[in-house]
Design an enzyme around this catalytic site. Structure first.
Site, mmCIF file in Angstrom:
data_model
loop_
_atom_site.group_PDB
_atom_site.id
_atom_site.type_symbol
_atom_site.label_atom_id
_atom_site.label_comp_id
_atom_site.label_asym_id
_atom_site.label_seq_id
_atom_site.Cartn_x
_atom_site.Cartn_y
_atom_site.Cartn_z
ATOM 1 N N ALA A 112 -4.029 32.091 -31.734
ATOM 2 C CA ALA A 112 -2.674 31.884 -32.243
ATOM 3 C C ALA A 112 -2.641 31.228 -33.617
ATOM 4 O O ALA A 112 -1.727 31.474 -34.408
ATOM 5 C CB ALA A 112 -1.873 31.045 -31.251
ATOM 6 N N GLN B 77 -6.404 37.486 -29.787
ATOM 7 C CA GLN B 77 -5.546 37.162 -28.647
ATOM 8 C C GLN B 77 -4.078 37.350 -29.016
ATOM 9 O O GLN B 77 -3.212 37.202 -28.158
ATOM 10 C CB GLN B 77 -5.785 35.714 -28.219
ATOM 11 C CG GLN B 77 -7.180 35.448 -27.684
ATOM 12 C CD GLN B 77 -7.441 33.971 -27.449
ATOM 13 O OE1 GLN B 77 -7.778 33.235 -28.376
ATOM 14 N NE2 GLN B 77 -7.282 33.525 -26.220
ATOM 15 N N ILE C 19 -0.563 39.267 -30.393
ATOM 16 C CA ILE C 19 0.094 40.524 -30.030
ATOM 17 C C ILE C 19 1.026 41.012 -31.140
ATOM 18 O O ILE C 19 1.830 41.910 -30.922
ATOM 19 C CB ILE C 19 0.894 40.367 -28.720
ATOM 20 C CG1 ILE C 19 1.973 39.283 -28.868
ATOM 21 C CG2 ILE C 19 -0.039 40.050 -27.554
ATOM 22 C CD1 ILE C 19 2.885 39.144 -27.651
ATOM 23 N N HIS D 224 -4.778 40.895 -25.635
ATOM 24 C CA HIS D 224 -3.528 40.681 -24.912
ATOM 25 C C HIS D 224 -2.476 41.735 -25.224
ATOM 26 O O HIS D 224 -1.298 41.534 -24.935
ATOM 27 C CB HIS D 224 -2.989 39.274 -25.213
ATOM 28 C CG HIS D 224 -3.881 38.195 -24.706
ATOM 29 N ND1 HIS D 224 -3.826 36.895 -25.172
ATOM 30 C CD2 HIS D 224 -4.860 38.206 -23.775
ATOM 31 C CE1 HIS D 224 -4.741 36.160 -24.551
ATOM 32 N NE2 HIS D 224 -5.378 36.943 -23.700
ATOM 33 N N CYS E 102 7.319 53.640 -20.944
ATOM 34 C CA CYS E 102 8.103 53.770 -19.722
ATOM 35 C C CYS E 102 7.182 53.596 -18.523
ATOM 36 O O CYS E 102 6.120 54.213 -18.451
ATOM 37 C CB CYS E 102 8.773 55.135 -19.676
ATOM 38 S SG CYS E 102 9.590 55.485 -18.081
ATOM 39 N N CYS F 87 7.329 57.385 -16.601
ATOM 40 C CA CYS F 87 6.744 58.603 -17.184
ATOM 41 C C CYS F 87 5.775 58.317 -18.326
ATOM 42 O O CYS F 87 5.159 59.232 -18.856
ATOM 43 C CB CYS F 87 7.847 59.539 -17.662
ATOM 44 S SG CYS F 87 8.686 58.991 -19.182
ATOM 45 N N SER G 88 -7.983 27.237 -29.722
ATOM 46 C CA SER G 88 -8.485 26.014 -29.094
ATOM 47 C C SER G 88 -9.509 26.321 -28.008
ATOM 48 O O SER G 88 -10.082 25.409 -27.414
ATOM 49 C CB SER G 88 -7.319 25.218 -28.487
ATOM 50 O OG SER G 88 -6.588 26.026 -27.574
#
Length: 238
Positions: A24, A103, A105, A121, A129, A132, A191
C-alpha cells in the site's frame, strides 16, 4: 542514507533480473489511502468495520451496502502514478526488471507503463458478471448506483480478492517463480503483515534482499539492505 541509496543503485546497475514486491505504501504517495496506517480507512468510523464490508460474506449478504462503501472509498480513479511507479516502468523498459508483484488493486503500475504486473489482490479495473462472466469497466461501476447488474440480470462483482477469498493460484505461482529466480528483490511500501502475501519473502534465494519502507518491518533483520523513507523519494534518486 546516501550510502545505502548508492549501494542499491550499484546493485540495480549490475543486474538484469530484478523483481519488485510492493504494498500500500507505493500507492499512498499517489493519494490512495492505506487501510492500516494511522490515517487509513481502518481508523475511520463506519456502520461496519472496513474489513467486514470487504469480506465475501458481506458482499453476498449486503451487496448494496458493499457497493456504497466500495464506490466511496475504494475507487480512486483520479490518482496518478508517482515516482516509484515510473521508476519501475523505466527499469522494465531497460531490461532490468522482470516483474512487479503488487498487493494494490489500483492499476497505477500499468498506468505508469509496467507490463509484467502480478496483482495478488486483483484490480478494480476488472469487473465481471457472476452469472455469465461478461466483463465491465471500472467506469461503469463508478458511475452507477446501487447494485450493478449485467444485461443478463446477474450481479457484477469487482475482480478483487475479498476477505475470506483465496488468492488466484496462477498469479501466486508466477509470483513465487519470479521471486525464487530473482537476483535482486526489492520489497517496498509494505509492513509485511498481510498473509499469505507477506510469506512470499521466504521464497527468495539470493543475497540482495532490499527493504524500502517508512517504518520497520518484521523482516528488517533478514534483509541485506534496509532503507527507511518514502519510496517515491528514494526511487527518484536511483
Amino acid at each position: 542514507m546516501q550510502d545505502k541509496i548508492a549501494q542499491l543503485r550499484d546493485w540495480i546497475a549490475q543486474t538484469d533480473n530484478l523483481v519488485f514486491f510492493g504494498g500500500a505504501g507505493v500507492s499512498t504517495e499517489s493519494g490512495i489511502p492505506d487501510f492500516r496506517s494511522v490515517d487509513g480507512l481502518y481508523h475511520q468510523t463506519y456502520a461496519y468495520p472496513p474489513e467486514t464490508i470487504l469480506s465475501h460474506t458481506f458482499f453476498m449478504a449486503q451487496t448494496e451496502e458493499f457497493y456504497r462503501f466500495y464506490r466511496d472509498k475504494m475507487l480512486c480513479l483520479s490518482a496518478k502514478p508517482n515516482a516509484a511507479h515510473r521508476k519501475l516502468a523505466e527499469w522494465e523498459a531497460r531490461g532490468k526488471l522482470r516483474a512487479v508483484i503488487t498487493q494494490n488493486i489500483d492499476g497505477l503500475h500499468q498506468m505508469a507503463g509496467s507490463r509484467e504486473v502480478l496483482e495478488l489482490h486483483g484490480s478494480v479495473h476488472r469487473n465481471y458478471c457472476m452469472r455469465c462472466h461478461k466483463p465491465y469497466s471500472v467506469e461503469e461501476i463508478a458511475q452507477g448506483q446501487g447494485v450493478p447488474h449485467c444485461t443478463c440480470g446477474g450481479i457484477i462483482k469487482p475482480d478483487v480478492v475479498l476477505y475470506e477469498e483465496s488468492l488466484d493460484q496462477h498469479t501466486l505461482d508466477r509470483s513465487l517463480q519470479a521471486i525464487q529466480n530473482a537476483d535482486v528483490l526489492i520489497i517496498g511500501g509494505t509492513s509485511l503483515v498481510v498473509y499469505p502475501a507477506a510469506s512470499l519473502i521466504h521464497y527468495y534465494r539470493g543475497h540482495k534482499l532490499v527493504l524500502v519502507n517508512k517504518t520497520e518491518t518484521p523482516a528488517d533483520s533478514k534483509a541485506d539492505l534496509v532503507i527507511h523513507g518514502a519510496i517515491g523519494e528514494i526511487f527518484s534518486q536511483l
